[in-house]
Write a protein that holds these residues in place. Structure first.
Motif, PDB file in Angstrom:
ATOM      1  N   ARG A 112     -32.879  -7.646 -39.954  1.00  0.00           N
ATOM      2  CA  ARG A 112     -32.318  -8.644 -39.053  1.00  0.00           C
ATOM      3  C   ARG A 112     -32.914  -8.429 -37.670  1.00  0.00           C
ATOM      4  N   ASP A 113     -32.865  -9.470 -36.871  1.00  0.00           N
ATOM      5  CA  ASP A 113     -33.424  -9.337 -35.519  1.00  0.00           C
ATOM      6  C   ASP A 113     -32.737 -10.337 -34.591  1.00  0.00           C
ATOM      7  N   VAL A 114     -32.908 -10.092 -33.310  1.00  0.00           N
ATOM      8  CA  VAL A 114     -32.414 -11.033 -32.295  1.00  0.00           C
ATOM      9  C   VAL A 114     -33.443 -11.050 -31.172  1.00  0.00           C
ATOM     10  N   MET A 115     -33.838 -12.231 -30.762  1.00  0.00           N
ATOM     11  CA  MET A 115     -34.791 -12.360 -29.648  1.00  0.00           C
ATOM     12  C   MET A 115     -34.333 -13.418 -28.657  1.00  0.00           C
ATOM     13  N   THR A 116     -34.758 -13.231 -27.434  1.00  0.00           N
ATOM     14  CA  THR A 116     -34.464 -14.170 -26.356  1.00  0.00           C
ATOM     15  C   THR A 116     -35.478 -15.309 -26.424  1.00  0.00           C
ATOM     16  N   LEU A 117     -35.003 -16.517 -26.238  1.00  0.00           N
ATOM     17  CA  LEU A 117     -35.905 -17.683 -26.301  1.00  0.00           C
ATOM     18  C   LEU A 117     -35.448 -18.743 -25.306  1.00  0.00           C
ATOM     19  N   SER A 118     -36.398 -19.254 -24.558  1.00  0.00           N
ATOM     20  CA  SER A 118     -36.029 -20.333 -23.628  1.00  0.00           C
ATOM     21  C   SER A 118     -36.832 -21.606 -23.840  1.00  0.00           C
ATOM     22  N   TRP A 119     -37.870 -21.553 -24.655  1.00  0.00           N
ATOM     23  CA  TRP A 119     -38.668 -22.763 -24.898  1.00  0.00           C
ATOM     24  C   TRP A 119     -38.102 -23.521 -26.093  1.00  0.00           C
ATOM     25  N   HIS A 120     -37.131 -24.348 -25.812  1.00  0.00           N
ATOM     26  CA  HIS A 120     -36.534 -25.178 -26.863  1.00  0.00           C
ATOM     27  C   HIS A 120     -36.210 -26.545 -26.279  1.00  0.00           C
ATOM     28  N   CYS A 146     -33.133  -8.009 -24.998  1.00  0.00           N
ATOM     29  CA  CYS A 146     -33.593  -8.560 -26.282  1.00  0.00           C
ATOM     30  C   CYS A 146     -34.922  -9.291 -26.143  1.00  0.00           C
ATOM     31  N   GLY A 147     -35.263  -9.652 -24.904  1.00  0.00           N
ATOM     32  CA  GLY A 147     -36.530 -10.337 -24.661  1.00  0.00           C
ATOM     33  C   GLY A 147     -37.654  -9.409 -24.281  1.00  0.00           C
ATOM     34  N   ASN A 148     -37.344  -8.127 -24.209  1.00  0.00           N
ATOM     35  CA  ASN A 148     -38.383  -7.166 -23.813  1.00  0.00           C
ATOM     36  C   ASN A 148     -38.506  -5.998 -24.772  1.00  0.00           C
ATOM     37  N   THR A 149     -37.981  -6.154 -25.957  1.00  0.00           N
ATOM     38  CA  THR A 149     -38.078  -5.098 -26.968  1.00  0.00           C
ATOM     39  C   THR A 149     -38.368  -5.764 -28.310  1.00  0.00           C
ATOM     40  N   SER A 150     -38.966  -5.004 -29.206  1.00  0.00           N
ATOM     41  CA  SER A 150     -39.302  -5.567 -30.518  1.00  0.00           C
ATOM     42  C   SER A 150     -38.357  -5.053 -31.589  1.00  0.00           C
ATOM     43  N   GLY A 151     -37.850  -5.985 -32.369  1.00  0.00           N
ATOM     44  CA  GLY A 151     -36.992  -5.638 -33.492  1.00  0.00           C
ATOM     45  C   GLY A 151     -37.752  -4.980 -34.631  1.00  0.00           C
ATOM     46  N   ALA A 152     -39.068  -4.894 -34.513  1.00  0.00           N
ATOM     47  CA  ALA A 152     -39.847  -4.201 -35.539  1.00  0.00           C
ATOM     48  C   ALA A 152     -39.547  -2.700 -35.470  1.00  0.00           C
ATOM     49  N   ASP A 207     -33.076  -1.644 -33.965  1.00  0.00           N
ATOM     50  CA  ASP A 207     -32.079  -2.652 -34.281  1.00  0.00           C
ATOM     51  C   ASP A 207     -31.431  -3.052 -32.951  1.00  0.00           C
ATOM     52  N   LYS A 208     -31.744  -4.258 -32.510  1.00  0.00           N
ATOM     53  CA  LYS A 208     -31.306  -4.660 -31.167  1.00  0.00           C
ATOM     54  C   LYS A 208     -29.799  -4.915 -31.087  1.00  0.00           C
ATOM     55  N   PHE A 209     -29.159  -5.203 -32.210  1.00  0.00           N
ATOM     56  CA  PHE A 209     -27.698  -5.388 -32.184  1.00  0.00           C
ATOM     57  C   PHE A 209     -27.052  -4.074 -31.737  1.00  0.00           C
ATOM     58  N   CYS A 229     -38.205 -25.386 -31.330  1.00  0.00           N
ATOM     59  CA  CYS A 229     -38.275 -24.062 -30.693  1.00  0.00           C
ATOM     60  C   CYS A 229     -39.698 -23.543 -30.786  1.00  0.00           C
ATOM     61  N   VAL A 230     -40.196 -23.022 -29.694  1.00  0.00           N
ATOM     62  CA  VAL A 230     -41.522 -22.399 -29.720  1.00  0.00           C
ATOM     63  C   VAL A 230     -41.344 -20.887 -29.771  1.00  0.00           C
ATOM     64  N   MET A 231     -41.849 -20.304 -30.851  1.00  0.00           N
ATOM     65  CA  MET A 231     -41.724 -18.857 -31.040  1.00  0.00           C
ATOM     66  C   MET A 231     -43.111 -18.280 -31.334  1.00  0.00           C
ATOM     67  N   SER A 232     -43.503 -17.337 -30.515  1.00  0.00           N
ATOM     68  CA  SER A 232     -44.832 -16.739 -30.682  1.00  0.00           C
ATOM     69  C   SER A 232     -44.898 -15.925 -31.971  1.00  0.00           C
ATOM     70  N   ASP A 233     -46.066 -15.990 -32.615  1.00  0.00           N
ATOM     71  CA  ASP A 233     -46.221 -15.206 -33.851  1.00  0.00           C
ATOM     72  C   ASP A 233     -46.380 -13.717 -33.562  1.00  0.00           C
ATOM     73  N   ARG A 234     -46.407 -13.343 -32.293  1.00  0.00           N
ATOM     74  CA  ARG A 234     -46.436 -11.907 -31.955  1.00  0.00           C
ATOM     75  C   ARG A 234     -45.048 -11.289 -32.062  1.00  0.00           C
ATOM     76  N   ASN A 235     -44.037 -12.137 -32.099  1.00  0.00           N
ATOM     77  CA  ASN A 235     -42.665 -11.630 -32.185  1.00  0.00           C
ATOM     78  C   ASN A 235     -42.286 -11.285 -33.620  1.00  0.00           C
ATOM     79  N   HIS A 236     -41.527 -10.213 -33.767  1.00  0.00           N
ATOM     80  CA  HIS A 236     -41.036  -9.824 -35.082  1.00  0.00           C
ATOM     81  C   HIS A 236     -40.178 -10.955 -35.670  1.00  0.00           C
ATOM     82  N   SER A 237     -39.394 -11.611 -34.819  1.00  0.00           N
ATOM     83  CA  SER A 237     -38.519 -12.700 -35.276  1.00  0.00           C
ATOM     84  C   SER A 237     -39.314 -13.812 -35.965  1.00  0.00           C
ATOM     85  N   PHE A 238     -40.540 -14.021 -35.523  1.00  0.00           N
ATOM     86  CA  PHE A 238     -41.363 -15.091 -36.088  1.00  0.00           C
ATOM     87  C   PHE A 238     -41.509 -14.910 -37.602  1.00  0.00           C
TER      88      PHE A 238
HETATM   89  C1  LIG Z   1     -35.996 -15.041 -20.532  1.00  0.00           C
HETATM   90  C2  LIG Z   1     -36.918 -14.903 -21.713  1.00  0.00           C
HETATM   91  C3  LIG Z   1     -37.318 -16.027 -22.403  1.00  0.00           C
HETATM   92  C4  LIG Z   1     -38.171 -15.939 -23.518  1.00  0.00           C
HETATM   93  N1  LIG Z   1     -38.533 -17.070 -24.181  1.00  0.00           N
HETATM   94  C5  LIG Z   1     -39.346 -16.981 -25.270  1.00  0.00           C
HETATM   95  C6  LIG Z   1     -39.700 -18.154 -25.992  1.00  0.00           C
HETATM   96  O1  LIG Z   1     -39.274 -19.264 -25.692  1.00  0.00           O
HETATM   97  N2  LIG Z   1     -40.528 -17.998 -27.059  1.00  0.00           N
HETATM   98  C7  LIG Z   1     -41.036 -16.783 -27.432  1.00  0.00           C
HETATM   99  O2  LIG Z   1     -41.802 -16.710 -28.393  1.00  0.00           O
HETATM  100  N3  LIG Z   1     -40.702 -15.654 -26.755  1.00  0.00           N
HETATM  101  C8  LIG Z   1     -39.869 -15.730 -25.696  1.00  0.00           C
HETATM  102  N4  LIG Z   1     -39.501 -14.599 -25.022  1.00  0.00           N
HETATM  103  C9  LIG Z   1     -40.069 -13.311 -25.445  1.00  0.00           C
HETATM  104  C10 LIG Z   1     -39.358 -12.682 -26.643  1.00  0.00           C
HETATM  105  O3  LIG Z   1     -37.967 -12.686 -26.468  1.00  0.00           O
HETATM  106  C11 LIG Z   1     -39.879 -11.230 -26.768  1.00  0.00           C
HETATM  107  O4  LIG Z   1     -41.242 -11.253 -27.113  1.00  0.00           O
HETATM  108  C12 LIG Z   1     -39.077 -10.385 -27.726  1.00  0.00           C
HETATM  109  O5  LIG Z   1     -39.415  -9.044 -27.503  1.00  0.00           O
HETATM  110  C13 LIG Z   1     -39.310 -10.729 -29.183  1.00  0.00           C
HETATM  111  O6  LIG Z   1     -38.511  -9.878 -29.970  1.00  0.00           O
HETATM  112  P1  LIG Z   1     -38.839  -9.591 -31.508  1.00  0.00           P
HETATM  113  O7  LIG Z   1     -40.233  -9.025 -31.570  1.00  0.00           O
HETATM  114  O8  LIG Z   1     -37.793  -8.617 -31.924  1.00  0.00           O
HETATM  115  O9  LIG Z   1     -38.751 -10.893 -32.221  1.00  0.00           O
HETATM  116  C14 LIG Z   1     -38.642 -14.672 -23.927  1.00  0.00           C
HETATM  117  C15 LIG Z   1     -38.244 -13.519 -23.230  1.00  0.00           C
HETATM  118  C16 LIG Z   1     -37.389 -13.630 -22.127  1.00  0.00           C
HETATM  119  C17 LIG Z   1     -36.965 -12.384 -21.405  1.00  0.00           C
END
Ligand SMILES: Cc1cc2nc3c(=O)[nH]c(=O)nc-3n(C[C@H](O)[C@H](O)[C@H](O)COP(=O)(O)O)c2cc1C
Length: 178
Positions: free
Chosen positions: A31-39, A85-91, A94-96, A51-60
């Motif tokens: 399981r994972d939790v990530m911060t996202l603002s591009w929606h 949650c937006g500055n750490t990787s769930g890989a 466990d961010k919870f 929602c735009v989610m980068s493929d570099r994120n574990h959540s992707f």
């Molecule tokens: C305020 C904020 C907004 C963010 N918005 C996005 C977003 O819209 N899309 C995205 O891919 N990453 C976004 N991020 C970055 C991810 O949250 C970040 O890469 C995170 O570490 C991913 O976690 P994961 O690897 O566990 O999935 C945002 C981070 C912050 C702090």
């Protein structure tokens, strides 16, 4: 008015849409939790959200594999956890547990709700045609939850590089818009 050129890399901070959200995912015991603002909203009912989610994120990977997630909406009280949650990787963690977020079972999807958030939207991926080009997932909200006790949640709106606008007072005007 004295205008000055503004870096294209910062434009998103001017147009940033709705509140910063915490997207939860789960797949095969992970399981994972990530911060996202591009929606953005795409339709009223059923509600469709892009929602735009980068493929570099574990959540992707978890979202792509499970085709489900929960969009949890935090308020300002959770700001530090949101940034965490937006500055750490769930890989790796466990961010919870790390950020003290309580997962609750959802009703229609495998990803958890977050108890500390005043609203949670259970979503299924309904269109992946723009994932490889833009990381853009189209989600259908299949179940929405709110905490009726929270009347005016002070949501966070990202302005870039650690700056957030915090929602303030609500004003009401006559409008034919839904
Ligand atoms: C305020 C904020 C907004 C963010 N918005 C996005 C977003 O819209 N899309 C995205 O891919 N990453 C976004 N991020 C970055 C991810 O949250 C970040 O890469 C995170 O570490 C991913 O976690 P994961 O690897 O566990 O999935 C945002 C981070 C912050 C702090």
């Amino acid at each position: 008015m004295a205008r000055r050129s503004y870096p294209l890399s910062k434009v998103y901070g001017l147009l940033e849409p709705g509140p910063v959200v915490l997207v939860t995912t789960a797949h095969r015991g992970r399981r994972d939790v990530m911060t996202l603002s591009w929606h953005m909203m795409l339709d009223f009912e059923p509600p469709l959200v892009a929602c735009v989610m980068s493929d570099r994120n574990h959540s992707f990977a978890l979202l792509k594999a499970s085709k489900e997630c929960v969009i949890n909406i935090p308020a300002v009280e959770l700001a530090e956890k949101v940034v965490g949650c937006g500055n750490t990787s769930g890989a790796k963690i466990d961010k919870f547990t790390r950020f003290g977020l309580t997962p609750l079972p959802a009703s229609k999807v495998g990803a958890p709700l977050i108890a500390e958030c005043h609203a949670s939207l259970e979503c299924r991926v309904v269109d992946t045609r723009m994932v490889s080009k833009y990381g853009l997932f189209v989600l259908e909200v299949v179940q929405a939850w709110i905490d009726p006790a929270v009347k005016n949640p002070r949501t966070l709106h990202h302005r870039g590089y650690g700056s957030f606008m915090v929602a303030g007072k609500t004003i009401k005007l006559k409008s034919k818009m839904k």
